[in-house]
Design a protein around this motif. Structure first.
Motif, PDB file in Angstrom:
ATOM      1  N   HIS A   1      49.091  48.881  47.576  1.00 54.00           N
ATOM      2  CA  HIS A   1      48.287  49.968  48.124  1.00 54.00           C
ATOM      3  C   HIS A   1      47.370  49.421  49.217  1.00 54.00           C
ATOM      4  O   HIS A   1      46.594  48.499  48.965  1.00 54.00           O
ATOM      5  CB  HIS A   1      47.481  50.558  46.958  1.00 54.00           C
ATOM      6  N   HIS A   2      47.443  49.979  50.417  1.00 53.47           N
ATOM      7  CA  HIS A   2      46.568  49.515  51.499  1.00 53.47           C
ATOM      8  C   HIS A   2      45.137  49.996  51.270  1.00 53.47           C
ATOM      9  O   HIS A   2      44.840  51.175  51.413  1.00 53.47           O
ATOM     10  CB  HIS A   2      47.054  50.019  52.866  1.00 53.47           C
ATOM     11  N   VAL A   3      44.279  49.059  50.925  1.00 55.62           N
ATOM     12  CA  VAL A   3      42.834  49.307  50.915  1.00 55.62           C
ATOM     13  C   VAL A   3      42.182  48.063  51.496  1.00 55.62           C
ATOM     14  O   VAL A   3      42.672  46.953  51.290  1.00 55.62           O
ATOM     15  CB  VAL A   3      42.265  49.579  49.499  1.00 55.62           C
ATOM     16  N   PRO A   4      41.105  48.224  52.241  1.00 58.02           N
ATOM     17  CA  PRO A   4      40.447  47.050  52.817  1.00 58.02           C
ATOM     18  C   PRO A   4      39.724  46.195  51.785  1.00 58.02           C
ATOM     19  O   PRO A   4      39.650  44.973  51.926  1.00 58.02           O
ATOM     20  CB  PRO A   4      39.464  47.640  53.828  1.00 58.02           C
ATOM     21  N   ARG A   5      39.160  46.839  50.753  1.00 59.08           N
ATOM     22  CA  ARG A   5      38.242  46.131  49.855  1.00 59.08           C
ATOM     23  C   ARG A   5      38.572  46.376  48.387  1.00 59.08           C
ATOM     24  O   ARG A   5      39.102  47.434  48.042  1.00 59.08           O
ATOM     25  CB  ARG A   5      36.808  46.643  50.080  1.00 59.08           C
ATOM     26  N   LEU A   6      38.153  45.433  47.558  1.00 56.14           N
ATOM     27  CA  LEU A   6      38.321  45.585  46.108  1.00 56.14           C
ATOM     28  C   LEU A   6      37.647  46.874  45.633  1.00 56.14           C
ATOM     29  O   LEU A   6      38.171  47.584  44.769  1.00 56.14           O
ATOM     30  CB  LEU A   6      37.716  44.370  45.395  1.00 56.14           C
ATOM     31  N   THR A   7      36.519  47.195  46.219  1.00 60.81           N
ATOM     32  CA  THR A   7      35.768  48.386  45.794  1.00 60.81           C
ATOM     33  C   THR A   7      36.432  49.678  46.256  1.00 60.81           C
ATOM     34  O   THR A   7      35.997  50.765  45.872  1.00 60.81           O
ATOM     35  CB  THR A   7      34.319  48.310  46.312  1.00 60.81           C
ATOM     36  N   ASP A   8      37.477  49.591  47.073  1.00 62.51           N
ATOM     37  CA  ASP A   8      38.240  50.784  47.467  1.00 62.51           C
ATOM     38  C   ASP A   8      39.376  51.084  46.490  1.00 62.51           C
ATOM     39  O   ASP A   8      39.988  52.151  46.558  1.00 62.51           O
ATOM     40  CB  ASP A   8      38.847  50.606  48.866  1.00 62.51           C
ATOM     41  N   LEU A   9      39.733  50.119  45.638  1.00 60.87           N
ATOM     42  CA  LEU A   9      40.808  50.365  44.668  1.00 60.87           C
ATOM     43  C   LEU A   9      40.296  51.309  43.589  1.00 60.87           C
ATOM     44  O   LEU A   9      39.133  51.211  43.167  1.00 60.87           O
ATOM     45  CB  LEU A   9      41.228  49.067  43.977  1.00 60.87           C
ATOM     46  N   ALA A  10      41.174  52.192  43.114  1.00 56.96           N
ATOM     47  CA  ALA A  10      40.808  53.062  41.992  1.00 56.96           C
ATOM     48  C   ALA A  10      40.688  52.190  40.737  1.00 56.96           C
ATOM     49  O   ALA A  10      41.392  51.175  40.604  1.00 56.96           O
ATOM     50  CB  ALA A  10      41.876  54.124  41.798  1.00 56.96           C
ATOM     51  N   PRO A  11      39.819  52.595  39.809  1.00 55.51           N
ATOM     52  CA  PRO A  11      39.618  51.774  38.597  1.00 55.51           C
ATOM     53  C   PRO A  11      40.922  51.461  37.876  1.00 55.51           C
ATOM     54  O   PRO A  11      41.091  50.332  37.376  1.00 55.51           O
ATOM     55  CB  PRO A  11      38.681  52.629  37.735  1.00 55.51           C
ATOM     56  N   GLU A  12      41.852  52.410  37.843  1.00 59.21           N
ATOM     57  CA  GLU A  12      43.111  52.155  37.110  1.00 59.21           C
ATOM     58  C   GLU A  12      44.003  51.154  37.846  1.00 59.21           C
ATOM     59  O   GLU A  12      44.983  50.663  37.281  1.00 59.21           O
ATOM     60  CB  GLU A  12      43.873  53.458  36.828  1.00 59.21           C
ATOM     61  N   GLU A  13      43.670  50.849  39.093  1.00 51.43           N
ATOM     62  CA  GLU A  13      44.444  49.842  39.839  1.00 51.43           C
ATOM     63  C   GLU A  13      43.910  48.420  39.625  1.00 51.43           C
ATOM     64  O   GLU A  13      44.571  47.451  39.994  1.00 51.43           O
ATOM     65  CB  GLU A  13      44.417  50.175  41.336  1.00 51.43           C
ATOM     66  N   HIS A  14      42.713  48.311  39.049  1.00 54.98           N
ATOM     67  CA  HIS A  14      42.110  46.984  38.901  1.00 54.98           C
ATOM     68  C   HIS A  14      42.922  46.098  37.973  1.00 54.98           C
ATOM     69  O   HIS A  14      43.226  44.952  38.321  1.00 54.98           O
ATOM     70  CB  HIS A  14      40.668  47.087  38.366  1.00 54.98           C
ATOM     71  N   ALA A  15      43.261  46.620  36.788  1.00 57.76           N
ATOM     72  CA  ALA A  15      43.898  45.764  35.770  1.00 57.76           C
ATOM     73  C   ALA A  15      45.241  45.211  36.247  1.00 57.76           C
ATOM     74  O   ALA A  15      45.471  43.997  36.146  1.00 57.76           O
ATOM     75  CB  ALA A  15      44.028  46.514  34.450  1.00 57.76           C
ATOM     76  N   PRO A  16      46.145  46.055  36.792  1.00 62.40           N
ATOM     77  CA  PRO A  16      47.417  45.460  37.228  1.00 62.40           C
ATOM     78  C   PRO A  16      47.244  44.439  38.349  1.00 62.40           C
ATOM     79  O   PRO A  16      47.975  43.433  38.394  1.00 62.40           O
ATOM     80  CB  PRO A  16      48.248  46.661  37.705  1.00 62.40           C
ATOM     81  N   TYR A  17      46.267  44.670  39.212  1.00 59.95           N
ATOM     82  CA  TYR A  17      46.045  43.721  40.311  1.00 59.95           C
ATOM     83  C   TYR A  17      45.517  42.390  39.779  1.00 59.95           C
ATOM     84  O   TYR A  17      46.005  41.313  40.161  1.00 59.95           O
ATOM     85  CB  TYR A  17      45.091  44.344  41.338  1.00 59.95           C
ATOM     86  N   ILE A  18      44.563  42.448  38.863  1.00 57.67           N
ATOM     87  CA  ILE A  18      44.006  41.205  38.311  1.00 57.67           C
ATOM     88  C   ILE A  18      45.049  40.497  37.440  1.00 57.67           C
ATOM     89  O   ILE A  18      45.099  39.263  37.408  1.00 57.67           O
ATOM     90  CB  ILE A  18      42.687  41.480  37.542  1.00 57.67           C
ATOM     91  N   ARG A  19      45.909  41.268  36.775  1.00 56.77           N
ATOM     92  CA  ARG A  19      47.006  40.622  36.024  1.00 56.77           C
ATOM     93  C   ARG A  19      47.904  39.833  36.968  1.00 56.77           C
ATOM     94  O   ARG A  19      48.312  38.714  36.666  1.00 56.77           O
ATOM     95  CB  ARG A  19      47.848  41.676  35.278  1.00 56.77           C
ATOM     96  N   ALA A  20      48.232  40.436  38.102  1.00 55.95           N
ATOM     97  CA  ALA A  20      49.065  39.730  39.092  1.00 55.95           C
ATOM     98  C   ALA A  20      48.336  38.482  39.590  1.00 55.95           C
ATOM     99  O   ALA A  20      48.938  37.410  39.735  1.00 55.95           O
ATOM    100  CB  ALA A  20      49.398  40.666  40.256  1.00 55.95           C
ATOM    101  N   LEU A  21      47.039  38.605  39.839  1.00 56.02           N
ATOM    102  CA  LEU A  21      46.250  37.443  40.285  1.00 56.02           C
ATOM    103  C   LEU A  21      46.301  36.332  39.230  1.00 56.02           C
ATOM    104  O   LEU A  21      46.506  35.153  39.573  1.00 56.02           O
ATOM    105  CB  LEU A  21      44.803  37.874  40.548  1.00 56.02           C
TER     106      LEU A  21
END
Ligand code: 5GP
Ligand code: ZN
Length: 140
Positions: A52-72
């Motif tokens: 998902h194109h967003v410039p900043r971590l704070t632009d991600l929807a809360p439900e997008e945080h967990a899958p992104y951090i899992r990938a990290l």
């Protein structure tokens, strides 16, 4: 911006996510992708990018945080194949050094360099280095 909405501006990371631009990929899932930085600070410098194109971590929807951090975290485990020590960094805003305005964490393996953040320490990734690293960092 809802997931799947392309950036209004041309974005190199959106092009890589869509496989329109080349990159040395080491990881892909439904939410995120990881590839070698083309101007690595150190051997195996990786970028972890949400689809998902967003410039900043704070632009991600809360439900997008967990899958992104899992990938990290998955990419951090891969980086441990190269070195147990690494930096995870996030530049947010031009004054903080952000040059690509599509969210990405850097995972930068450390091998005892004094300061890998000096620009002079960087040179373009060679194809030979990249292919060896992709083999080392790809599943399993
Ligand atoms: P930033 O300074 O925005 O946090 O980091 C952007 C990173 O993206 C830089 O380390 C830069 O070397 C990397 N980069 C810029 N363009 C490309 C590209 O086309 N391909 C790849 N693989 N990395 C890129
Ligand atoms: Zn983008």
């Amino acid at each position: 911006m809802p997931p799947g909405t392309p950036s209004a501006e041309p974005c190199i990371f959106c092009d890589i996510v869509a496989h329109r631009a080349p990159a040395y990929l080491v990881y892909e899932d439904a939410e995120a992708i990881a590839f070698l930085d083309i101007f690595p600070f150190t051997r195996g410098h990786l970028l972890v990018v949400p689809r998902h194109h967003v410039p900043r971590l704070t632009d991600l929807a809360p439900e997008e945080h967990a899958p992104y951090i899992r990938a990290l975290a998955t990419i951090c485990r891969r980086a441990e194949r190269l070195s147990p020590d690494y930096n995870v960094t996030l530049n947010q805003g031009a004054a903080a050094g952000q040059i690509v305005f599509h969210l990405h964490f850097h995972v930068i393996p450390r091998y005892g360099e004094a300061n890998p953040f000096t620009p002079s320490a960087r040179r373009r990734l060679s194809e030979e280095e990249a292919r060896a690293l992709v083999a080392e960092l790809s599943p399993p």
